[in-house]
Design an enzyme around this catalytic site. Structure first.
Site, PDB file in Angstrom:
ATOM      1  N   LEU A 130      35.696  26.870  45.833  1.00 25.02           N
ATOM      2  CA  LEU A 130      36.990  26.753  44.885  1.00 25.02           C
ATOM      3  C   LEU A 130      36.885  27.371  43.455  1.00 25.02           C
ATOM      4  O   LEU A 130      35.795  27.176  42.986  1.00 25.02           O
ATOM      5  CB  LEU A 130      37.387  25.471  44.938  1.00 25.02           C
ATOM      6  N   GLN A 154      39.530  36.419  61.019  1.00 16.24           N
ATOM      7  CA  GLN A 154      40.173  37.506  59.889  1.00 16.24           C
ATOM      8  C   GLN A 154      39.321  38.306  59.401  1.00 16.24           C
ATOM      9  O   GLN A 154      39.391  39.403  58.405  1.00 16.24           O
ATOM     10  CB  GLN A 154      40.993  36.861  58.811  1.00 16.24           C
ATOM     11  N   LYS A 172      47.829  37.010  44.365  1.00 17.12           N
ATOM     12  CA  LYS A 172      46.685  37.866  44.008  1.00 17.12           C
ATOM     13  C   LYS A 172      46.526  38.595  45.642  1.00 17.12           C
ATOM     14  O   LYS A 172      46.224  39.649  45.531  1.00 17.12           O
ATOM     15  CB  LYS A 172      45.242  37.170  43.792  1.00 17.12           C
ATOM     16  N   GLY A 189      48.568  32.341  46.880  1.00 17.60           N
ATOM     17  CA  GLY A 189      48.545  32.972  45.551  1.00 17.60           C
ATOM     18  C   GLY A 189      48.929  34.457  45.682  1.00 17.60           C
ATOM     19  O   GLY A 189      48.966  35.229  46.638  1.00 17.60           O
ATOM     20  N   SER A 199      38.133  35.233  41.868  1.00 18.60           N
ATOM     21  CA  SER A 199      37.976  35.369  43.282  1.00 18.60           C
ATOM     22  C   SER A 199      36.602  34.561  43.742  1.00 18.60           C
ATOM     23  O   SER A 199      35.693  34.812  42.899  1.00 18.60           O
ATOM     24  CB  SER A 199      37.959  36.592  43.890  1.00 18.60           C
ATOM     25  N   GLY A 209      41.675  29.654  40.249  1.00 14.10           N
ATOM     26  CA  GLY A 209      42.659  30.053  41.069  1.00 14.10           C
ATOM     27  C   GLY A 209      43.227  29.421  41.799  1.00 14.10           C
ATOM     28  O   GLY A 209      44.641  28.850  42.197  1.00 14.10           O
ATOM     29  N   HIS A 210      42.172  28.629  42.853  1.00 10.83           N
ATOM     30  CA  HIS A 210      42.835  27.774  43.936  1.00 10.83           C
ATOM     31  C   HIS A 210      43.254  26.674  43.202  1.00 10.83           C
ATOM     32  O   HIS A 210      44.430  25.865  43.654  1.00 10.83           O
ATOM     33  CB  HIS A 210      41.543  27.242  44.647  1.00 10.83           C
ATOM     34  N   ARG A 213      34.746  35.734  45.621  1.00  9.46           N
ATOM     35  CA  ARG A 213      33.743  36.977  45.898  1.00  9.46           C
ATOM     36  C   ARG A 213      32.956  37.373  44.482  1.00  9.46           C
ATOM     37  O   ARG A 213      32.247  38.067  44.616  1.00  9.46           O
ATOM     38  CB  ARG A 213      34.383  38.053  46.417  1.00  9.46           C
TER      39      ARG A 213
HETATM   40  P1  AMP Z   1      41.089  32.256  49.660  1.00 13.08           P
HETATM   41  O1  AMP Z   1      40.139  30.992  49.673  1.00 13.08           O
HETATM   42  O2  AMP Z   1      40.604  33.499  48.915  1.00 13.08           O
HETATM   43  O3  AMP Z   1      41.493  32.618  51.078  1.00 13.08           O
HETATM   44  O4  AMP Z   1      42.334  31.809  48.743  1.00 13.08           O
HETATM   45  C1  AMP Z   1      43.298  30.887  48.997  1.00 13.08           C
HETATM   46  C2  AMP Z   1      44.479  30.833  48.450  1.00 13.08           C
HETATM   47  O5  AMP Z   1      44.154  30.981  46.807  1.00 13.08           O
HETATM   48  C3  AMP Z   1      45.201  32.241  48.695  1.00 13.08           C
HETATM   49  O6  AMP Z   1      46.538  31.956  48.495  1.00 13.08           O
HETATM   50  C4  AMP Z   1      44.901  32.912  47.456  1.00 13.08           C
HETATM   51  O7  AMP Z   1      46.001  34.209  47.290  1.00 13.08           O
HETATM   52  C5  AMP Z   1      44.796  32.127  46.447  1.00 13.08           C
HETATM   53  N1  AMP Z   1      44.110  32.506  45.314  1.00 13.08           N
HETATM   54  C6  AMP Z   1      42.697  33.096  45.362  1.00 13.08           C
HETATM   55  N2  AMP Z   1      42.392  33.658  44.335  1.00 13.08           N
HETATM   56  C7  AMP Z   1      43.550  33.327  43.343  1.00 13.08           C
HETATM   57  C8  AMP Z   1      43.697  33.393  41.979  1.00 13.08           C
HETATM   58  N3  AMP Z   1      42.677  34.182  41.178  1.00 13.08           N
HETATM   59  N4  AMP Z   1      44.851  33.110  41.559  1.00 13.08           N
HETATM   60  C9  AMP Z   1      45.714  32.704  42.172  1.00 13.08           C
HETATM   61  N5  AMP Z   1      45.574  32.094  43.447  1.00 13.08           N
HETATM   62  C10 AMP Z   1      44.549  32.721  44.264  1.00 13.08           C
END
Ligand code: AMP
Length: 290
Positions: A36, A64, A154, A152, A190, A39-40, A192
């Site tokens: 986390l 995925q 993103k 997000g 991110s 963004g999350h 990553r």
């Molecule tokens: P992930 O853990 O990367 O699968 O992301 C989980 C959720 O968080 C997804 O809806 C992403 O689009 C959102 N997310 C990831 N990075 C960001 C960010 N920088 N800003 C806003 N939402 C984000």
């Protein structure tokens, strides 16, 4: 805050939360793959603002990722995630094992057809990528049965695919898109990013720089996609980044455009060393009245 490992435990916990807060208490849901970051947490804040019960899922979904992608190297740190989630106001974390989501004999796929899943990430990562996303998101939505789910911008294409799936299956929830949260220098947050070396991290800023330069060029009157793409490519190449795509598309249909004559999504995927990053920006035209 509680961490639940099975769908049965999750459902029981949601039932007791509703018993406590009343049947009308709405549930906001934030699906994630963990690691986390702010963004999350901005999605959690949006969910918190609109719902008395907030559920966050942490599941690095194997289906995925294609072979050769970074599933095994994807960062995982549940203790840290749980502390951040609790501080942000999450009530329940759903963190299942893969065997809970995909028990022996699992053989069902949710597949969103058409252009939305064929281009950009679908083209680069293969058709199984969005099947994996749509299948796991639909399973999570069925398990949590939220009133609203937060995604997000993103991952803009993913948001469109989820909206399509929710509309097509008439799932009874709102899908809420949330703006991209960025570091001070503009890099989209991110999970990553933690895998970037210090020098890669510095060079990665070329991605948001390219988005900003293209948006500025549009505001100065440039409308030709080929020239805008050239501007972006130069900025990325200067930083030693190789672009997988620099796409200018209709923000609803993802149809490619050749000139920017209406709001257009500019989407980028680029490799910084071994790490693949994506970002995007909605290009708007200057207001003619100003
Ligand atoms: P992930 O853990 O990367 O699968 O992301 C989980 C959720 O968080 C997804 O809806 C992403 O689009 C959102 N997310 C990831 N990075 C960001 C960010 N920088 N800003 C806003 N939402 C984000």
């Amino acid at each position: 805050m509680r961490i639940l490992r099975t769908i049965d435990e999750l459902r029981a916990a949601l039932r007791s939360a509703r018993d406590e807060l009343g049947e009308a208490a709405s549930v906001g849901f934030v699906p994630t793959m963990g690691a986390l970051h702010e963004g999350h947490l901005s999605l959690v804040a949006a969910a918190r603002a609109e719902n008395p019960i907030v559920v966050l899922s942490i599941f690095v979904n194997p289906t995925q990722f294609n072979e050769g992608e970074d599933f095994a190297r994807y960062p995982r740190d549940e203790q840290r995630d749980a502390a951040l989630a609790e501080a942000a106001g999450v009530d329940l974390i759903f963190a299942p094992e893969a065997s809970e989501m995909y028990p022996d004999g699992f053989d069902t796929v949710i597949s969103v057809g058409g252009r939305l899943t064929e281009v950009l990430e679908g083209e680069q990562r293969g058709s199984s990528h969005f099947e994996g996303v749509a299948t796991v998101v639909s399973k999570l939505l069925i398990a949590v049965q939220p009133d609203a789910a937060y995604f997000g911008e993103k991952d803009y294409q993913q948001l469109l695919v989820v909206r399509r799936m929710v509309a097509d299956l008439r799932l009874p929830l709102r899908v809420v898109g949330c703006p991209t949260s960025r570091e001070d220098d503009g890099l989209a947050r991110s999970s990553r990013n933690t895998r970037l070396s210090a020098s890669e991290r510095r060079r990665a800023v070329a991605i948001p720089d390219a988005l900003t330069a293209v948006a500025a060029a549009v505001h100065l009157g440039e409308r030709e996609v080929e020239r805008l793409r050239g501007t972006a490519r130069e900025i990325l190449e200067e930083a030693g980044l190789s672009a997988e795509y620099l796409a200018f598309v209709d923000p609803e249909s993802l149809e490619a455009v050749r000139t920017v004559s209406a709001p257009t999504l500019f989407a980028v995927a680029a490799r910084v060393g071994a790490v693949r990053l994506i970002d995007n920006r909605l290009l708007t035209l200057p207001d003619p009245k100003r």
